[in-house]
Scaffold this active site. Structure first.
Site, short mmCIF file in Angstrom:
data_model
loop_
_atom_site.label_atom_id
_atom_site.label_comp_id
_atom_site.label_asym_id
_atom_site.label_seq_id
_atom_site.Cartn_x
_atom_site.Cartn_y
_atom_site.Cartn_z
N ASP A 1 0.89 -1.16 0.00
CA ASP A 1 0.00 0.00 0.00
C ASP A 1 0.93 1.21 0.00
OD1 ASP A 1 -1.65 2.11 0.60
OD2 ASP A 1 -2.23 1.38 2.58
N LYS B 1 3.10 11.61 -3.46
CA LYS B 1 2.10 10.90 -4.26
C LYS B 1 1.07 11.86 -4.84
CE LYS B 1 -1.31 7.22 -3.56
NZ LYS B 1 -1.84 6.30 -2.53
N GLU C 1 -7.10 0.82 -4.15
CA GLU C 1 -7.05 0.68 -2.69
C GLU C 1 -8.38 0.17 -2.10
OE1 GLU C 1 -5.75 4.60 -1.66
OE2 GLU C 1 -3.77 4.26 -2.54
N ASP D 1 -12.96 5.69 1.58
CA ASP D 1 -11.51 5.69 1.74
C ASP D 1 -10.96 7.12 1.76
OD1 ASP D 1 -8.78 5.38 1.56
OD2 ASP D 1 -8.80 4.15 -0.26
#
Ligand code: AMP
Length: 527
Positions: A15, A77, A178, A200
């Site tokens: 992850d 990211k 994810e 999420d």
């Protein structure tokens, strides 16, 4: 050790989060989250650059953040696969303490100590760190990984994540979403038919995904997201509030003080996390700055949960617009959702979890660990992929999060593959030449929901040349747009007249070329 192997080494699930990363592996049929030598599994996705290409990653890098903010890259990211000339990059520039520069492909890059790094190079450092943790913990070489990305990531962001894996010397077996990974982990070992909603909220992005789970099949029905809504934005709002308080109290202006702002962000994040467990916190930042008389200014404030909630409420509300969208795309009402999963560190903040519970009139599932569940799902998928064909393995059906289209005259986009189409998928379109003796066709490809090119992400321009000169309209070329199981776009073309397949070159993509990825590879650099 019975972890599955790809021949040369084992495969793991990673992850690769905006704030934190986690690695897991399947051993003896069971997923295991792996920790570093200090027993810590959740690693900050922070890279602190030192001299001559050296860098430290993870906890130690996070610790040095306030001492060397300009050299410590966090939340990289958020930049991956992004163009320099974009609103998102403008927003990032105001938020981070390290530098952002324009790369040769118009891509956003990281600038530290006068050196410019492609974002996949920075992410590769994090991946290499996770690989090292897995190798130390299992005693085996790691050669491959399933890496997770936010469901709403576009082609460029997925491709750049793949590049990061290559640079780190990891074979990316699959890029999975994810929330899908979280649902896989949740469904592991159960056979129940149900609809699952995954909310999420991580450090940088928000995704809402709706899945149907049946024995042996996980099918994503819809996904929607906002790649610029996450914990970082909560921190920004709280830090701005702290700054306003201290500026007012001491009659100073900290807007250009990078060190003070980094300290405030750090304090804001710590306060936010502490407020998850406590009704109020004392926020203290000693020696924050100097006032006009040169005296040290410290921050000492009390912040309670209701004040913090007031500050961040607009962000929580924004997330529910995305939830509405995902449910309507899936054609489901809240009452039809059997289980609500919370994923991402931000869902540990009680006001977020409470808002989700109120929206669905249902308590979110309390048994999953939001920090680890995504890596566990990735490890399960890595295990399934390395085992090859297995009739008992769960089939995973995902969707493409954003509409793929081609540019047309007037700055418009014609949709080719609508969002929420199951992947892998393909669609084709016939193109005619528009001029006499035209020997090449240029096709601009876009991803996004707007009918206007300017509002979408431009993936690049495909150039098809070597056509036979002929009167206009006579040459017909069939162009096929395919999206693979990783969500990555491929374009191919067939000359209808000759049946000849054409090589299509992509121009104006913000991604690294194959040669650049190879040059940056850590193996070649001797890491
Ligand atoms: P992720 O990207 O999933 O690792 O999520 C990271 C985000 O979650 C960061 O913004 C963290 O500050 C936030 N976070 C992690 N733990 C907590 C907590 N206990 N309470 C509030 N926020 C948290």
């Amino acid at each position: 050790m019975s972890a599955e192997s790809t021949g040369e080494g084992i495969t793991v699930g990673i992850d690769l989060g905006t704030s934190n990363s986690v690695v897991a592996v399947v051993q003896g049929g069971k997923p295991v989250v792996l920790a570093d030598e200090e027993g810590i599994a959740v690693q900050p996705s922070v890279v602190a650059f030192g001299h001559a290409n050296s860098a430290i990653v993870g906890h130690r890098a996070r610790q040095q953040m306030v001492y060397a903010p300009e050299n410590t890259v966090y939340s990289a990211k958020r930049l991956i696969g992004r163009r320099y000339a974009s609103d998102e990059v403008e927003r990032m520039k105001r938020m981070v303490s390290w530098g952002i520069a324009e790369g040769p492909h118009g891509d956003a890059r990281v600038r530290v100590q006068g050196k410019v790094y492609a974002v996949p190079e920075v992410s590769a450092r994090v991946l290499a760190h996770m690989k090292e943790i897995a190798e130390r913990a299992t005693g085996q070489k790691v050669s491959g990984a399933v890496i997770t990305v936010p469901a709403y990531f576009n082609d460029q962001q997925r491709q750049a994540t793949r590049d990061a894996a290559s640079i780190a010397g990891l074979k990316a077996l699959r890029i999975i979403n994810e929330p899908t990974a979280a649902a896989l982990a949740y469904g592991f070992g159960t056979e129940k038919r149900q609809h699952i909603a995954v909310y999420d909220l991580g450090g940088g992005t928000f995704d809402m995904t709706v899945l149907r789970m049946e024995p042996g099949v996980f099918e994503v029905l819809s996904t929607a997201g906002d790649t610029f809504l996450g914990g970082d934005d909560f921190d920004t709002l709280i830090a701005e509030w702290l700054r306003a308080q201290v500026e007012k109290q001491h009659e100073i202006d900290l807007s250009e003080n990078v060190t003070a702002k980094t300290k405030l962000r750090d304090a804001a994040e710590r306060a936010k996390v502490a407020l998850s467990a406590l009704p109020a916190v004392e926020v203290r930042v000693p020696n924050l700055a100097r006032d006009k008389q040169g005296r040290a200014v410290s921050l000492h404030l009390r912040l309670d949960r209701s004040q913090a909630l007031h500050l961040v409420m607009p962000l929580i509300q924004r997330s529910f617009l995305v939830v509405d969208d995902a449910l309507s795309q899936a054609g489901l009402a809240t009452a039809q959702i059997d289980a609500v999963l919370l994923v991402g560190g931000m869902t540990r903040f009680p006001p977020v979890a409470e808002a989700v519970g109120r929206y669905f009139s249902k308590e979110p599932v309390g048994t999953i660990n939001p920090d680890e569940v995504v890596a566990v799902g990735a490890a399960l998928q890595a295990d399934a992929l390395t085992r090859g064909f297995d009739p008992d393995a769960t089939v995973l059906l995902d969707v493409t999060p954003q509409t793929l289209g081609v540019g047309t005259v007037g700055g418009f986009v014609e949709p080719i593959i609508p969002r929420n189409t199951a992947i892998p998928t393909d669609a084709h379109k016939i193109f005619h030449t528009a001029h006499d003796n035209q020997t090449e066709v240029r096709i601009a490809v876009f991803q996004g929901e707007s009918r206007m090119q300017a509002d979408n992400e431009r993936l690049g321009q495909f150039v098809l040349d070597g056509l036979r000169p002929a009167p206009r309209g006579e040459t017909r070329v069939k162009v096929t747009f395919a999206i693979d199981a990783d969500g990555i776009v491929h374009v191919s073309a067939l000359d209808q007249e000759t049946g000849r397949a054409h090589e299509i070159a992509i121009e104006a993509s913000s991604n690294l070329t194959k040669e650049e990825v190879k040059q940056l590879s850590f193996q070649d650099l001797g890491f």
